[in-house]
Design an enzyme around this catalytic site. Sequence first.
Site, short mmCIF file in Angstrom:
data_model
loop_
_atom_site.label_atom_id
_atom_site.label_comp_id
_atom_site.label_asym_id
_atom_site.label_seq_id
_atom_site.Cartn_x
_atom_site.Cartn_y
_atom_site.Cartn_z
N CYS A 35 16.03 -18.78 123.92
CA CYS A 35 17.10 -19.48 123.18
C CYS A 35 18.47 -18.83 123.39
CB CYS A 35 16.77 -19.56 121.70
SG CYS A 35 15.20 -20.38 121.40
N HIS A 90 23.46 -21.13 118.10
CA HIS A 90 22.15 -21.67 118.49
C HIS A 90 21.61 -22.45 117.29
CE1 HIS A 90 18.14 -22.22 119.76
NE2 HIS A 90 17.62 -21.25 119.03
N ASN A 141 15.50 -27.71 117.46
CA ASN A 141 15.79 -26.52 118.25
C ASN A 141 15.51 -26.84 119.72
OD1 ASN A 141 15.78 -24.05 119.55
ND2 ASN A 141 14.63 -22.99 117.94
O1 UT7 Z 1 14.96 -20.46 118.53
C1 UT7 Z 1 14.57 -19.12 118.46
C2 UT7 Z 1 14.75 -18.61 117.14
N1 UT7 Z 1 13.82 -19.20 116.21
C3 UT7 Z 1 14.13 -19.19 114.93
O2 UT7 Z 1 15.21 -18.76 114.60
C4 UT7 Z 1 13.10 -19.62 113.90
C5 UT7 Z 1 13.14 -18.68 112.75
N2 UT7 Z 1 12.23 -19.01 111.69
C6 UT7 Z 1 12.39 -20.08 110.88
O3 UT7 Z 1 13.28 -20.87 111.09
C7 UT7 Z 1 11.49 -20.22 109.68
O4 UT7 Z 1 10.75 -19.03 109.48
C8 UT7 Z 1 10.50 -21.43 109.78
C9 UT7 Z 1 11.27 -22.72 109.71
C10 UT7 Z 1 9.74 -21.35 111.10
C11 UT7 Z 1 9.50 -21.40 108.63
O5 UT7 Z 1 10.21 -21.39 107.40
P1 UT7 Z 1 9.79 -20.36 106.25
O6 UT7 Z 1 10.64 -20.64 105.10
O7 UT7 Z 1 9.84 -18.98 106.86
O8 UT7 Z 1 8.32 -20.82 105.92
P2 UT7 Z 1 6.96 -19.96 105.94
O9 UT7 Z 1 6.58 -19.64 107.34
O10 UT7 Z 1 7.12 -18.82 104.97
O11 UT7 Z 1 5.93 -20.99 105.34
C12 UT7 Z 1 6.01 -21.41 103.97
C13 UT7 Z 1 4.88 -22.37 103.68
C14 UT7 Z 1 3.52 -21.85 104.14
O12 UT7 Z 1 2.58 -22.26 103.17
P3 UT7 Z 1 2.04 -21.18 102.05
O13 UT7 Z 1 1.44 -20.07 102.84
O14 UT7 Z 1 3.28 -20.77 101.30
O15 UT7 Z 1 1.10 -22.00 101.27
C15 UT7 Z 1 3.26 -22.62 105.40
O16 UT7 Z 1 1.88 -22.80 105.66
O17 UT7 Z 1 5.10 -23.59 104.40
C16 UT7 Z 1 3.90 -23.96 105.09
N3 UT7 Z 1 4.28 -24.71 106.29
C17 UT7 Z 1 4.44 -26.05 106.31
N4 UT7 Z 1 4.33 -26.98 105.35
C18 UT7 Z 1 4.58 -28.26 105.69
C19 UT7 Z 1 4.53 -24.23 107.53
N5 UT7 Z 1 4.87 -25.23 108.36
C20 UT7 Z 1 4.81 -26.38 107.62
C21 UT7 Z 1 5.06 -27.72 107.92
N6 UT7 Z 1 4.94 -28.62 106.93
N7 UT7 Z 1 5.43 -28.15 109.15
#
Ligand code: UT7
Length: 339
Positions: A129, A266, A296
């Site tokens: 990225c 980005h 993204n």
């Molecule tokens: O391009 C290169 C750089 N990349 C980035 O900058 C990405 C950086 N990371 C992020 O943007 C975020 O960490 C994400 C968008 C990937 C995830 O957001 P988050 O707020 O960190 O969520 P999380 O991983 O802590 O997940 C929270 C909850 C989990 O459920 P529990 O364990 O709390 O019950 C996940 O299982 O959300 C759940 N979850 C979803 N729910 C519905 C994960 N993906 C989904 C989904 N739909 N698609």
Amino acid sequence: MSLYARITGTGSHLPDKRLTNHDMVALLAARGLETSDDWIVERTGIRARHFAAEGEMASDLALQASLKALSAAGRQLHELDVIVVATSTPDMVFPSTATILQRKLHEAAQAAGGQGPIGAAAFDVQAVCTGFIYALTVADALIRTGGARRALVVGAEVFSRILDFDDRTTCVLFGDGAGAVVLEAIEHDGEGPGVLATDIHADGRHAGILCVPGTVAGGQVLGEPLLRMEGQAVFKLAVGVLEETARTVLGKAGMTEADIDWLIPHQANIRIMQSTARKLKLPMERVAVTVDQHGNTSAASIPLALDHAVRTGQVRPGQLLLLEGVGGGFTWGSALVRY
Ligand code: UT7
């Protein structure tokens, strides 16, 4: 008087197929997975993304973006000295997508009765990225040192090809697209337009938190050929290094955050962009945002956002732009540009 690399044209291209979050909900439901428009919008700011059609390659998206950038710059294709493509989803293992783009540019020029950029140097840059920032840095260095007078710098990706649609934590985040800029040598005393400073970094200790851990050997794919990401780990590293590189690149140019007219980040997650804007005391009105419509698009996201901001009249000549990115590797970097 010194040599600078000025952006003289921008262009971008998105594949026709557009999927809203509701389309993703249906796509995942068919595989027994649950997601929702609310979750995706709240956690990422993404509302829609584009996916390439079958057989549509990174070079095809790059070609359309490049033709628009060249037209905006008022340049003929044969005038290019170097073509740099940032991509992590190349058409082939080799040759580079840049050489395939060069051939397609040549064919487009010939069809219009002109000459293509055959003979220009052409190579890919792989920094995921952050790829566009790396590619811009390399092209800027070539121009400043007299190695090239006109460069085409492209970010092009077809991430839909490496997504695991059985992994809801990643497949809703990414999209396909391409963005391009034409860079041209210009001489001035530092007060004129151009790339004023760049700053690039990597920390390979974090290679495993965002990767496609497969390879081709003996005619077989070894390992996993699909994207894996530890989202929270990437998020935490991203917010720290983005502030750091922004301050470093401003320092190199003897400027401060108050000088920035536009942040062109980005487009991974609106929350990361909001965090950077807050730290730099920039209102969100001065942040180019396309993540809502593009998702993204990895190396394509910064030039896509820049072209959108230019074509909607947000970015104007003379303004100071801070471009910055972060991604797999772990890589990060920024470029300060007087447009
Ligand atoms: O391009 C290169 C750089 N990349 C980035 O900058 C990405 C950086 N990371 C992020 O943007 C975020 O960490 C994400 C968008 C990937 C995830 O957001 P988050 O707020 O960190 O969520 P999380 O991983 O802590 O997940 C929270 C909850 C989990 O459920 P529990 O364990 O709390 O019950 C996940 O299982 O959300 C759940 N979850 C979803 N729910 C519905 C994960 N993906 C989904 C989904 N739909 N698609």
